[in-house]
Design a protein around this motif. Structure first.
Motif, short mmCIF file in Angstrom:
data_model
loop_
_atom_site.label_atom_id
_atom_site.label_comp_id
_atom_site.label_asym_id
_atom_site.label_seq_id
_atom_site.Cartn_x
_atom_site.Cartn_y
_atom_site.Cartn_z
N ILE B 195 0.83 -1.22 0.00
CA ILE B 195 0.00 0.00 0.00
C ILE B 195 0.86 1.27 0.00
CG2 ILE B 195 -1.95 -1.17 1.12
CD1 ILE B 195 -1.18 0.22 3.74
N PHE B 196 2.19 1.09 0.14
CA PHE B 196 3.08 2.27 0.10
C PHE B 196 3.84 2.29 -1.22
CE2 PHE B 196 2.77 0.91 4.57
CZ PHE B 196 2.19 2.04 5.11
N GLN B 197 3.88 3.46 -1.84
CA GLN B 197 4.57 3.59 -3.13
C GLN B 197 5.52 4.78 -3.10
OE1 GLN B 197 4.25 1.26 -5.47
NE2 GLN B 197 2.67 0.18 -4.32
N GLY B 198 6.43 4.83 -4.09
CA GLY B 198 7.31 5.99 -4.31
C GLY B 198 8.19 6.32 -3.12
N LEU B 199 8.19 7.62 -2.77
CA LEU B 199 9.09 8.11 -1.74
C LEU B 199 8.81 7.45 -0.38
CD1 LEU B 199 11.34 10.14 -0.97
CD2 LEU B 199 9.54 11.78 -0.43
N SER B 200 7.52 7.32 -0.05
CA SER B 200 7.20 6.74 1.27
C SER B 200 7.74 5.31 1.36
CB SER B 200 5.69 6.75 1.51
OG SER B 200 5.02 5.98 0.54
N ARG B 201 7.67 4.58 0.25
CA ARG B 201 8.19 3.21 0.25
C ARG B 201 9.71 3.19 0.46
NH1 ARG B 201 6.18 -1.68 -1.59
NH2 ARG B 201 7.74 -3.12 -2.40
N PHE B 202 10.39 4.11 -0.25
CA PHE B 202 11.84 4.22 -0.10
C PHE B 202 12.20 4.54 1.36
CE2 PHE B 202 15.63 6.89 0.18
CZ PHE B 202 16.58 6.06 -0.40
N LEU B 203 11.48 5.53 1.92
CA LEU B 203 11.75 5.94 3.31
C LEU B 203 11.54 4.77 4.28
CD1 LEU B 203 10.05 9.47 3.50
CD2 LEU B 203 12.49 8.96 3.56
N LEU B 204 10.46 4.00 4.02
CA LEU B 204 10.13 2.91 4.94
C LEU B 204 11.04 1.69 4.77
CD1 LEU B 204 6.26 3.22 4.88
CD2 LEU B 204 7.77 3.70 6.80
N TYR B 205 11.81 1.68 3.72
CA TYR B 205 12.77 0.57 3.58
C TYR B 205 14.15 0.96 4.10
CZ TYR B 205 10.33 -3.28 1.34
OH TYR B 205 9.53 -4.37 1.13
N PHE B 206 14.56 2.21 3.84
CA PHE B 206 15.95 2.55 4.13
C PHE B 206 16.16 3.57 5.25
CE2 PHE B 206 15.87 0.85 -0.17
CZ PHE B 206 16.81 -0.17 -0.03
N ILE B 207 15.20 4.47 5.45
CA ILE B 207 15.42 5.49 6.49
C ILE B 207 14.78 5.04 7.81
CG2 ILE B 207 15.17 7.94 7.09
CD1 ILE B 207 16.95 7.39 4.62
N ILE B 208 13.48 4.74 7.77
CA ILE B 208 12.84 4.10 8.93
C ILE B 208 12.72 2.63 8.52
CG2 ILE B 208 10.81 4.06 10.43
CD1 ILE B 208 10.25 6.93 9.49
N PRO B 209 13.60 1.79 9.00
CA PRO B 209 13.79 0.48 8.32
C PRO B 209 12.73 -0.59 8.58
CG PRO B 209 15.26 0.68 10.18
CD PRO B 209 14.49 1.95 10.15
N VAL B 210 11.47 -0.23 8.36
CA VAL B 210 10.40 -1.21 8.54
C VAL B 210 10.58 -2.37 7.54
CG1 VAL B 210 7.90 -1.53 8.61
CG2 VAL B 210 8.88 0.71 9.08
N GLY B 211 10.93 -1.99 6.32
CA GLY B 211 11.08 -2.98 5.26
C GLY B 211 12.08 -4.06 5.61
N MET B 212 13.21 -3.62 6.22
CA MET B 212 14.26 -4.57 6.56
C MET B 212 13.91 -5.38 7.82
SD MET B 212 16.27 -4.18 4.17
CE MET B 212 16.57 -2.97 2.88
N ALA B 213 13.13 -4.77 8.71
CA ALA B 213 12.78 -5.48 9.95
C ALA B 213 11.73 -6.55 9.70
CB ALA B 213 12.28 -4.48 10.99
N VAL B 214 10.71 -6.22 8.87
CA VAL B 214 9.62 -7.21 8.71
C VAL B 214 9.15 -7.48 7.27
CG1 VAL B 214 8.59 -7.13 11.01
CG2 VAL B 214 7.97 -5.39 9.35
N TRP B 215 9.09 -6.45 6.40
CA TRP B 215 8.49 -6.70 5.09
C TRP B 215 9.30 -7.69 4.25
CZ3 TRP B 215 7.35 -0.80 4.27
CH2 TRP B 215 6.20 -0.47 5.00
N HIS B 216 10.59 -7.40 4.08
CA HIS B 216 11.46 -8.34 3.34
C HIS B 216 11.42 -9.74 3.96
CE1 HIS B 216 12.92 -6.15 0.06
NE2 HIS B 216 14.19 -5.95 0.40
N PRO B 217 11.56 -9.86 5.30
CA PRO B 217 11.50 -11.18 5.91
C PRO B 217 10.19 -11.92 5.59
CG PRO B 217 12.46 -9.68 7.45
CD PRO B 217 12.05 -8.85 6.28
N VAL B 218 9.05 -11.20 5.61
CA VAL B 218 7.78 -11.87 5.30
C VAL B 218 7.78 -12.35 3.85
CG1 VAL B 218 5.28 -11.50 5.01
CG2 VAL B 218 6.43 -10.74 7.09
N HIS B 219 8.33 -11.52 2.94
CA HIS B 219 8.40 -11.94 1.53
C HIS B 219 9.26 -13.21 1.39
CE1 HIS B 219 6.22 -8.52 0.27
NE2 HIS B 219 7.17 -7.64 0.51
#
Lengths: 270, 264
Positions: B195-219
């Motif tokens: 549900i997150f696209q563009g800049l917000s997605r980038f921020l949530l992966y690399f700046i506030i690392p939600v993506g690295m903590a849970v999203w990538h692991p779930v994938h």
């Protein structure tokens, strides 16, 4: 052998300054101003092994800052210090095995646990085996009379009992130098005397070097042979207690110390 | 394992044990904190359950993946607050000059500080996370991966908070930014990344690392991807290293204080 050697030690703190009121707060955001406070200025002294030294001065004189630099808590801006031959800034962890600290106004123990559990934890911190820790707890518990309350949570102990436990925790690893920062503050005269006797005993039996700061002249008179007075970050007197008393035979030690504090303040005002 | 590491580990385990013992002094509070946290978390999952009766997927996630997401987030957040709770309140210690007690001990300052406290409701988070993962019917390989991601997630949550908290050595009131960012991270972590696209997605992966903590692991758990796995491991190591470096850099600026209640 020298236990502590300090040469030209200095420490400056930078403190933010702001004018009063909201206007001052806004101004401070646009043009932040800082002021440098020289807490310790070019201090040098030596403490021999087994010596009991009083390091005293009025509030804000730089005593605690000096202790914190000697224990590796603060980094000095200038000069150098060696405690047990080690630089506290470079060998903080190694030095910690050789020193103990007691801060009368501060707690190092876990207040919800009993002294016994605390001592076991401190034993682990100083890499003592469980057997060594048990033997040392037994030995110090007997010496400091902790038997009645060693299994009572620290938060339920009286101040005197807590201070005794703080001292025991700092002695578990047999430190060669003990830093005592106002260890008898707030204690009643009887407990004060007990704590002093225990410190004396420790110095006599374990040859521990004692570095004491206190505002209580009784502590200094009954424990220390040498006195260093600091004021405004500088040493203003370094002499033996006996020599001081000899020079001012008609004055009590408290009067002599007060006079020295006042003389320095007048010099500063002048 | 060297003696120094063994001794450090012994102190850490004792610290965690004593933290729990301290909290167990009040039995009622201890048990209610844990059980209410499980109930609180479970109540939100009911909303997702209702939503998935109306739609087949949300942001590319099935209900099973949402359960994995919640499971991993709750377990990682929980474990980080059981083992390293002080990393989440570091600014208070720095601002009030309360690190002295740790600096006079012959152990690693950072480890001693962050293991000196526990958030007891986090046991509820961890249990809830494990229960949810159990409902996901993972195979052996997925369980091993889930355990690995629990460790990386715990490190990412802790290191991110430590990094922000360590800025308190330079700037006052970093506790506000640290609290809000970490809570924001937890909130975002419970939504699908689709549900997150563009800049917000980038921020949530690399700046506030939600993506690295849970999203990538779930994938990776849903469909194994070695590239994603390595990215998570690499990012975790980088973030952990950076946060430790910033902490020690800041420690040289530490100004101490007149309070020393290390574990009151």
């Amino acid at each position: 052998m020298q236990a502590i050697k300090v040469e030209h030690l200095s420490k400056t703190f930078r403190v933010k300054r702001k004018e009063k009121g909201m206007k001052g707060s806004i101004k401070a955001i646009l043009h932040p101003q800082t002021e440098e406070i020289r807490a310790v200025k070019d201090v040098s002294f030596v403490v021999e092994e087994g010596e009991v030294l009083a390091f005293i001065g009025p509030n804000g004189a730089g005593k605690s800052t000096t202790i914190k630099m000697l224990t590796g808590i603060l980094y000095p801006d200038g000069g150098c210090a060696k405690v047990l031959g080690m630089d506290p800034t470079k060998k903080r962890r190694q030095l910690a095995y050789g020193i103990g600290t007691v801060f009368g106004q501060k707690e190092q123990l876990w207040t919800h646990l009993t002294p016994y559990d605390n001592f076991r934890f401190f034993g682990a911190i100083y890499d003592l085996s469980e057997k060594e820790t048990e033997i040392r707890i037994d030995e110090l518990s007997n010496r400091f009379g902790l038997g009645d309350f060693i299994n009572t949570p620290v938060r339920n102990l009286s101040l005197g009992q807590r201070i005794r436990c703080e001292i025991v925790a700092s002695l578990l690893h047999r430190p060669k130098v003990l830093f005592l920062d106002e260890p008898t503050i707030g204690l009643d005269p009887v407990v004060k005397e007990t704590v002093r006797e225990l410190i004396r005993q420790m110095n006599r039996e374990e040859h521990t070097t004692i570095f004491l700061t206190s505002h209580d002249v009784g502590d200094i008179e009954k424990l220390c042979r040498r006195i260093i007075i600091v004021n405004d970050g500088q040493i203003v007197l370094d002499d033996s207690v006996e020599h001081l008393k000899h020079h001012y035979p008609d004055h009590s030690l408290e009067e002599i110390i007060t006079e020295i504090y006042k003389a320095k303040e007048l010099t500063a005002v002048g | 394992m060297s003696t120094a590491v063994k001794n450090q580990l012994r102190v850490c385990l004792l610290s965690v044990k004593y933290n729990i013992m301290r909290e167990m002094v009040n039995k009622v509070t201890f048990l209610t904190n844990i059980s209410f946290m499980i109930l609180n978390n479970a109540s939100i999952l009911v909303q997702w359950f209702i939503l998935f009766r109306l739609r087949e997927d949300v942001g590319g996630y099935t209900f099973r993946e949402i359960m994995m997401l919640w499971g991993l987030t709750a377990a990682s957040y929980g474990l980080s607050h059981i083992l390293f709770a002080r990393a989440f309140s570091l600014p208070e210690l720095v601002i009030k000059g309360k690190l002295d007690a740790y600096l006079v001990q012959p152990k690693n300052v950072l480890i001693s500080v962050i293991t000196s406290s526990i958030r007891i409701s986090a046991i509820g988070d961890l249990l809830y996370g494990i229960i949810l993962m159990a409902f996901c019917r993972l195979g052996l390989r997925e369980w091993i991966l889930a355990a690995l991601f629990l460790v990386t997630g715990t490190v990412v949550f802790t290191a991110f908070s430590l990094l922000l908290g360590s800025l308190s050595f330079w700037f006052l009131r970093m506790d506000i930014l640290e609290n809000q960012t970490v809570m924001g991270m937890v909130s975002f972590a419970t939504y699908p990344d689709g549900i997150f696209q563009g800049l917000s997605r980038f921020l949530l992966y690399f700046i506030i690392p939600v993506g690295m903590a849970v999203w990538h692991p779930v994938h990776v758990l849903a469909r194994f991807d070695a590239g994603m796995l390595l990215t998570v491991l690499g990012y975790t190591a980088l973030l952990a290293g950076s946060s430790v470096a910033v902490f020690y850099r800041g420690l040289k600026r530490y100004a101490s204080g007149n309070l020393m209640g290390a574990r009151t």
